[in-house]
Enzyme design. Structure first.
Site, PDB file in Angstrom:
ATOM      1  N   CYS A   1       0.817  -1.204   0.000  1.00  0.00           N
ATOM      2  CA  CYS A   1       0.000   0.000   0.000  1.00  0.00           C
ATOM      3  C   CYS A   1       0.860   1.267   0.000  1.00  0.00           C
ATOM      4  CB  CYS A   1      -0.974  -0.052   1.183  1.00  0.00           C
ATOM      5  SG  CYS A   1      -2.357   1.101   1.070  1.00  0.00           S
TER       6      CYS A   1
ATOM      7  N   HIS B   1      -2.955  -5.414   1.022  1.00  0.00           N
ATOM      8  CA  HIS B   1      -2.270  -5.761   2.274  1.00  0.00           C
ATOM      9  C   HIS B   1      -2.235  -7.266   2.513  1.00  0.00           C
ATOM     10  CE1 HIS B   1      -1.697  -1.776   4.176  1.00  0.00           C
ATOM     11  NE2 HIS B   1      -2.808  -1.427   3.545  1.00  0.00           N
TER      12      HIS B   1
ATOM     13  N   GLU C   1      -0.315  -8.789   4.315  1.00  0.00           N
ATOM     14  CA  GLU C   1       0.084  -9.017   5.718  1.00  0.00           C
ATOM     15  C   GLU C   1      -1.093  -8.948   6.674  1.00  0.00           C
ATOM     16  OE1 GLU C   1       0.300  -4.488   5.425  1.00  0.00           O
ATOM     17  OE2 GLU C   1       0.428  -6.241   4.104  1.00  0.00           O
TER      18      GLU C   1
END
Length: 287
Positions: A105, A199, A201
């Site tokens: 991002c 994202h 993660e």
């Protein structure tokens, strides 16, 4: 020998502390946990370039790491405030160090601007919750960053800005109807960056924590009709994270295994570590 990572936190002190109060970890601490869950031999340091007077590594210090990862951020890079400019300068040093780098991002946006690309507010509006129908480009189908991803997939996401102009030496690897640059490789000064606008993660629990603090945005921008509706959506995501077998919730929100299964959701980070960090470590004579 352990893999050494530098996790670069994109948020200011207040924003990361708010995240920690709600989720239990700052974004950089959470990212470091994901890295360690993928590579048990990983050792992660954390840098805070948005903090005034932050002690940041120079190019020589950056060269000592096997991989550098940039988190997301609440900032808008076109504001060019001191805490933003320091991150752009750090990324330029990352390129010069030739240490493999990856970002989610904000990380992708910083990497683009540091290499003379551009980022603006998305005219289509915010992409929030789940980024849908991320589609591999022809280059993306054979690029190691997206190895294992299907031709079209979904991923956790929350962003208002997007890369509007990539630097000259760049390759778009994935896009969707909301953002033409959803995954890319950027090269500058001998350095190589792999990044995504979404994202990988984020667990659904971390995403839910972020959305609970943005219910006003969800209502104001028309994603939900009421704050209660926004909170209910976040609660569903958190419940699905606790129990991925909740078919009712997965069906209701159209969330499939590419998001539910950690190994699939974190595919890009895994590929970065396996195909870039470990490979470069060996090539640099650090194995």
């Amino acid at each position: 020998m352990a893999l050494r990572f530098l996790v670069v936190e994109g948020n200011t002190r207040g924003a990361r502390q708010a995240h920690k109060e709600n989720y239990g970890l700052t974004p950089s601490e959470s990212y470091a946990e994901v890295i360690r869950s993928i590579a048990e031999d990983a050792v992660c340091d954390i840098a805070f370039p948005a903090d005034e007077g932050a002690n940041l590594p120079d190019a020589a210090g950056l060269e000592s790491y096997d991989g550098i990862v940039l988190t997301g951020s609440h900032l808008n890079i076109y504001d060019r405030t001191p805490e933003i400019l320091s991150q752009i300068e750090l990324m330029r040093s990352v390129y010069a160090s030739r240490t493999p780098s990856f970002g989610s991002c904000w990380g992708l946006q910083v990497a683009a601007v540091a290499a003379e690309g551009d980022v603006r507010q998305n005219p289509f509006g915010r992409e929030v919750g789940i980024a849908r129908k991320l589609t591999l480009t022809e280059a993306g189908r054979s690029h190691p960053l997206l190895g294992g991803r299907p031709a079209s997939y979904d991923a956790p996401a929350i962003h208002l800005d997007m890369v509007t102009a990539l630097p000259e030496d760049s390759i778009v690897l994935a896009s969707n109807a909301v953002s033409p640059v959803q995954a890319a490789e950027i090269r500058k000064d001998g350095g190589v960056f792999w990044g995504v606008q979404y994202h990988p993660e984020f667990s659904l629990s971390e995403l839910a924590s972020l959305l609970r603090r943005r219910t006003d945005i969800l209502v104001r921008e028309g994603f939900c009709r009421t704050e209660e509706e926004a909170l209910a959506y976040a609660d569903d995501l958190a419940a699905l994270d606790r129990d991925p077998a909740r078919f009712d919730l997965a069906w209701r929100h159209g969330i499939d295994a590419e998001v539910l299964e950690p190994q699939r959701r974190t595919r890009e980070i895994r590929n970065f570590i396996e195909h870039k960090v470990r490979t470069e470590k060996s090539a640099r004579g650090r194995a």
